[in-house]
Design a protein around this motif. Sequence first.
Motif, PDB file in Angstrom:
ATOM      1  N   GLU A   1       1.622  -2.919  -0.336  1.00 39.82           N
ATOM      2  CA  GLU A   1       2.012  -4.290  -0.655  1.00 39.82           C
ATOM      3  C   GLU A   1       3.510  -4.453  -0.849  1.00 39.82           C
ATOM      4  O   GLU A   1       4.081  -5.472  -0.519  1.00 39.82           O
ATOM      5  CB  GLU A   1       1.285  -4.776  -1.914  1.00 39.82           C
TER       6      GLU A   1
ATOM      7  N   PHE B   1      -2.285   1.109  -2.725  1.00 40.69           N
ATOM      8  CA  PHE B   1      -2.264  -0.334  -2.524  1.00 40.69           C
ATOM      9  C   PHE B   1      -0.886  -0.909  -2.843  1.00 40.69           C
ATOM     10  O   PHE B   1      -0.341  -1.717  -2.082  1.00 40.69           O
ATOM     11  CB  PHE B   1      -3.325  -1.001  -3.417  1.00 40.69           C
ATOM     12  N   LEU B   2      -0.313  -0.481  -3.949  1.00 40.80           N
ATOM     13  CA  LEU B   2       1.012  -0.978  -4.328  1.00 40.80           C
ATOM     14  C   LEU B   2       2.073  -0.577  -3.314  1.00 40.80           C
ATOM     15  O   LEU B   2       2.976  -1.357  -3.007  1.00 40.80           O
ATOM     16  CB  LEU B   2       1.385  -0.469  -5.718  1.00 40.80           C
ATOM     17  N   GLU B   3       1.981   0.625  -2.788  1.00 39.32           N
ATOM     18  CA  GLU B   3       2.949   1.057  -1.785  1.00 39.32           C
ATOM     19  C   GLU B   3       2.854   0.213  -0.524  1.00 39.32           C
ATOM     20  O   GLU B   3       3.865  -0.152   0.068  1.00 39.32           O
ATOM     21  CB  GLU B   3       2.750   2.537  -1.463  1.00 39.32           C
TER      22      GLU B   3
ATOM     23  N   LYS C   1      -9.079   6.264  -8.835  1.00 33.80           N
ATOM     24  CA  LYS C   1      -8.740   4.839  -8.902  1.00 33.80           C
ATOM     25  C   LYS C   1      -7.230   4.649  -8.957  1.00 33.80           C
ATOM     26  O   LYS C   1      -6.673   3.788  -8.281  1.00 33.80           O
ATOM     27  CB  LYS C   1      -9.371   4.186 -10.136  1.00 33.80           C
ATOM     28  N   LEU C   2      -6.580   5.486  -9.751  1.00 31.96           N
ATOM     29  CA  LEU C   2      -5.130   5.382  -9.859  1.00 31.96           C
ATOM     30  C   LEU C   2      -4.455   5.688  -8.523  1.00 31.96           C
ATOM     31  O   LEU C   2      -3.466   5.047  -8.161  1.00 31.96           O
ATOM     32  CB  LEU C   2      -4.608   6.314 -10.959  1.00 31.96           C
ATOM     33  N   ASP C   3      -4.990   6.662  -7.785  1.00 32.96           N
ATOM     34  CA  ASP C   3      -4.452   6.957  -6.460  1.00 32.96           C
ATOM     35  C   ASP C   3      -4.612   5.767  -5.524  1.00 32.96           C
ATOM     36  O   ASP C   3      -3.708   5.436  -4.752  1.00 32.96           O
ATOM     37  CB  ASP C   3      -5.133   8.185  -5.857  1.00 32.96           C
ATOM     38  N   GLU C   4      -5.780   5.115  -5.586  1.00 33.52           N
ATOM     39  CA  GLU C   4      -6.017   3.931  -4.755  1.00 33.52           C
ATOM     40  C   GLU C   4      -5.072   2.795  -5.142  1.00 33.52           C
ATOM     41  O   GLU C   4      -4.529   2.110  -4.278  1.00 33.52           O
ATOM     42  CB  GLU C   4      -7.470   3.484  -4.878  1.00 33.52           C
ATOM     43  N   TYR C   5      -4.875   2.603  -6.436  1.00 29.04           N
ATOM     44  CA  TYR C   5      -3.933   1.571  -6.886  1.00 29.04           C
ATOM     45  C   TYR C   5      -2.522   1.863  -6.392  1.00 29.04           C
ATOM     46  O   TYR C   5      -1.816   0.975  -5.932  1.00 29.04           O
ATOM     47  CB  TYR C   5      -3.918   1.464  -8.412  1.00 29.04           C
ATOM     48  N   GLN C   6      -2.129   3.133  -6.480  1.00 29.49           N
ATOM     49  CA  GLN C   6      -0.794   3.523  -6.035  1.00 29.49           C
ATOM     50  C   GLN C   6      -0.629   3.262  -4.542  1.00 29.49           C
ATOM     51  O   GLN C   6       0.392   2.737  -4.101  1.00 29.49           O
ATOM     52  CB  GLN C   6      -0.534   4.995  -6.359  1.00 29.49           C
TER      53      GLN C   6
ATOM     54  N   GLU D   1     -11.299   8.248 -12.594  1.00 30.21           N
ATOM     55  CA  GLU D   1     -10.147   7.439 -13.045  1.00 30.21           C
ATOM     56  C   GLU D   1      -8.892   7.808 -12.246  1.00 30.21           C
ATOM     57  O   GLU D   1      -8.126   6.940 -11.833  1.00 30.21           O
ATOM     58  CB  GLU D   1      -9.917   7.662 -14.535  1.00 30.21           C
TER      59      GLU D   1
END
Length: 99
Positions: free
Chosen positions: A43, A39-41, A32-37, A29
């Motif tokens: 984008e 991605f957001l950076e 996943k949060l690291d990957e989301y972070q 988990e």
Amino acid sequence: MNSEEFKAKFKKYRMGMLTVEEEEQFEDELEKLDEYQAFLEVETAGISSGDEYSLETERKILRRSQLSAYFRMGLISIVVSLLLLPTLNLFAMAFDIFP
């Protein structure tokens, strides 16, 4: 997983109270949060972060708002002054103070 569950699991994770299986799931988990972070950076890198919002722009906005406030205060002062004189004359006539 909602935020309260995440907080509880994170607390247990830090204290080492999770089982091996729960610990692996929680680490997945976190990955996943690291990957989301990341991605957001990536984008949001193209979106303005406020760097172009210079000090000069802030001064212009402040100056415009001050001028607007001064104009409104002046207009209100004129209106109050123009209404005050007839009101005082009306009271003077009503109470026979007027000579």
